[in-house]
Scaffold this active site. Sequence first.
Site, short mmCIF file in Angstrom:
data_model
loop_
_atom_site.label_atom_id
_atom_site.label_comp_id
_atom_site.label_asym_id
_atom_site.label_seq_id
_atom_site.Cartn_x
_atom_site.Cartn_y
_atom_site.Cartn_z
N GLU A 36 0.84 -1.21 0.00
CA GLU A 36 0.00 0.00 0.00
C GLU A 36 0.87 1.26 0.00
O GLU A 36 0.51 2.28 -0.58
CB GLU A 36 -0.91 0.01 1.23
CG GLU A 36 -1.90 -1.14 1.31
CD GLU A 36 -2.45 -1.37 2.73
OE1 GLU A 36 -3.50 -2.02 2.83
OE2 GLU A 36 -1.84 -0.93 3.72
N THR A 114 -6.10 -0.57 2.76
CA THR A 114 -7.19 -1.34 2.18
C THR A 114 -8.17 -1.74 3.28
O THR A 114 -7.86 -1.65 4.46
CB THR A 114 -6.65 -2.60 1.48
OG1 THR A 114 -5.87 -3.33 2.43
CG2 THR A 114 -5.78 -2.23 0.30
N LYS A 197 -14.41 -2.31 6.91
CA LYS A 197 -13.78 -3.04 8.02
C LYS A 197 -12.29 -3.16 7.77
O LYS A 197 -11.87 -3.57 6.68
CB LYS A 197 -14.42 -4.44 8.06
CG LYS A 197 -13.72 -5.46 8.90
CD LYS A 197 -14.44 -6.80 8.80
CE LYS A 197 -13.76 -7.85 9.65
NZ LYS A 197 -12.60 -8.46 8.99
N ASP A 198 -11.50 -2.78 8.77
CA ASP A 198 -10.05 -2.91 8.61
C ASP A 198 -9.42 -3.42 9.89
O ASP A 198 -10.14 -3.89 10.80
CB ASP A 198 -9.43 -1.56 8.18
CG ASP A 198 -9.25 -0.61 9.36
OD1 ASP A 198 -9.89 -0.83 10.43
OD2 ASP A 198 -8.46 0.34 9.25
N MET A 199 -8.09 -3.32 9.98
CA MET A 199 -7.39 -3.84 11.16
C MET A 199 -6.56 -2.77 11.87
O MET A 199 -5.74 -3.10 12.73
CB MET A 199 -6.50 -5.02 10.73
CG MET A 199 -7.30 -6.18 10.17
SD MET A 199 -6.29 -7.53 9.50
CE MET A 199 -5.35 -8.05 10.93
N GLU A 200 -6.73 -1.49 11.51
CA GLU A 200 -5.90 -0.44 12.13
C GLU A 200 -6.65 0.83 12.52
O GLU A 200 -6.30 1.50 13.51
CB GLU A 200 -4.75 -0.02 11.17
CG GLU A 200 -3.71 -1.08 10.90
CD GLU A 200 -4.08 -2.01 9.74
OE1 GLU A 200 -4.99 -1.64 8.96
OE2 GLU A 200 -3.48 -3.10 9.64
N ASP A 223 -12.04 -6.35 -0.72
CA ASP A 223 -12.87 -7.57 -0.61
C ASP A 223 -14.23 -7.23 -0.02
O ASP A 223 -14.37 -6.25 0.71
CB ASP A 223 -12.15 -8.61 0.28
CG ASP A 223 -11.68 -8.02 1.60
OD1 ASP A 223 -10.56 -7.48 1.64
OD2 ASP A 223 -12.46 -8.04 2.58
N1 SAH Z 1 -3.08 -11.86 3.52
C1 SAH Z 1 -2.48 -10.56 3.61
C2 SAH Z 1 -2.60 -10.11 5.02
C3 SAH Z 1 -2.92 -8.67 5.18
S1 SAH Z 1 -4.02 -8.38 6.49
C4 SAH Z 1 -1.08 -10.64 3.08
O1 SAH Z 1 -0.78 -11.63 2.48
O2 SAH Z 1 -0.25 -9.72 3.22
C5 SAH Z 1 -5.13 -7.25 5.75
C6 SAH Z 1 -4.74 -5.81 5.70
O3 SAH Z 1 -5.66 -5.18 4.83
C7 SAH Z 1 -4.86 -5.08 7.03
O4 SAH Z 1 -3.92 -4.05 7.11
C8 SAH Z 1 -6.31 -4.55 7.02
O5 SAH Z 1 -6.42 -3.25 7.55
C9 SAH Z 1 -6.71 -4.55 5.54
N2 SAH Z 1 -7.94 -5.30 5.20
C10 SAH Z 1 -8.34 -5.54 3.92
N3 SAH Z 1 -9.50 -6.24 3.90
C11 SAH Z 1 -9.85 -6.47 5.19
C12 SAH Z 1 -10.95 -7.15 5.81
N4 SAH Z 1 -11.90 -7.74 5.11
N5 SAH Z 1 -10.98 -7.19 7.15
C13 SAH Z 1 -10.02 -6.61 7.87
N6 SAH Z 1 -8.96 -5.96 7.35
C14 SAH Z 1 -8.86 -5.88 6.02
#
Ligand code: SAH
Length: 265
Positions: A36, A114, A197-200, A223
């Site tokens: 990103e 993302t 929805k994200d993780m940060e 996604d």
């Molecule tokens: N499989 C990925 C892992 C990345 S984790 C890899 O191979 O590198 C996902 C990252 O994208 C996180 O930083 C999160 O903020 C974001 N993200 C994208 N889609 C997401 C979802 N459906 N739920 C949570 N986070 C998501």
Amino acid sequence: MAPSDDHPEVTGEAIVSEAEKRPISTIVFIIAMQTEALPLVNRFQLSEDVESVFPKGVPWVRYHGFYKDLHINIIWPGKDPVLGVDSVGTISASLVTYASILALQPDLIINAGTAGGFKAKGACIGDVFLASEVAFHDRRIPIPVFDLYGVGLRQALSTPNLMGEINLKVGRLSTGDSLDTSPHDEASIVANDATIKDMEGAAVAYVADLLKVPAVFVKAITDIVDGDKPTTEEFLHNLAEVTAALDETVAKLIEFISGKSLSDL
Ligand code: SAH
């Protein structure tokens, strides 16, 4: 008491509004994944720090440089020192946000990345959202008031002029430390009325709020959470293309911010 015209500096409120009227000069981007971050690093020709502003030994990376009157910093939490994957999630995001604010004293934080989107709430692959509010969906504490603490709802900086200028979707962002969505998470996301929805995001918002730095959240949809494709597969399939859309939007955002104050946004 209303501030007098002659002495606008007499109240705390007036001091805040003076800061809001100054042109924005330092921006800190918090970006979880290298994929990103790199398109933006290249676009703005940022260089990686030689002497880190962060503690010795941490994997956190700062890229920085100038675009017009803006000092742009992109902070990426780097690769996990043991496992070698991007340090995604709330813990790394909080730590780098905290360390970056102390080291760089930014006027504005931009958490870009993302996210998953809910088609039932109007999200499509490749959409770029600006979050209106952010909250957590995996901190369930069913005790009065602790429940609200767990949800940790926070407002993004309000940017009405920006919204008029750049065509972005707006929605609430829900944050948790898992890429998948458990039934418990899903119920909390619905309760948060989230579209993305994200993780940060909510972790960045928590730290920015603690240290009183305004923050905005720009998220591109990789996604569809309520779709029929497995999240991981869909995420990886769309990552490159969606990251390009994110890069385009951030470029417009920077162009818009340049020369403006917080209150112009
Ligand atoms: N499989 C990925 C892992 C990345 S984790 C890899 O191979 O590198 C996902 C990252 O994208 C996180 O930083 C999160 O903020 C974001 N993200 C994208 N889609 C997401 C979802 N459906 N739920 C949570 N986070 C998501």
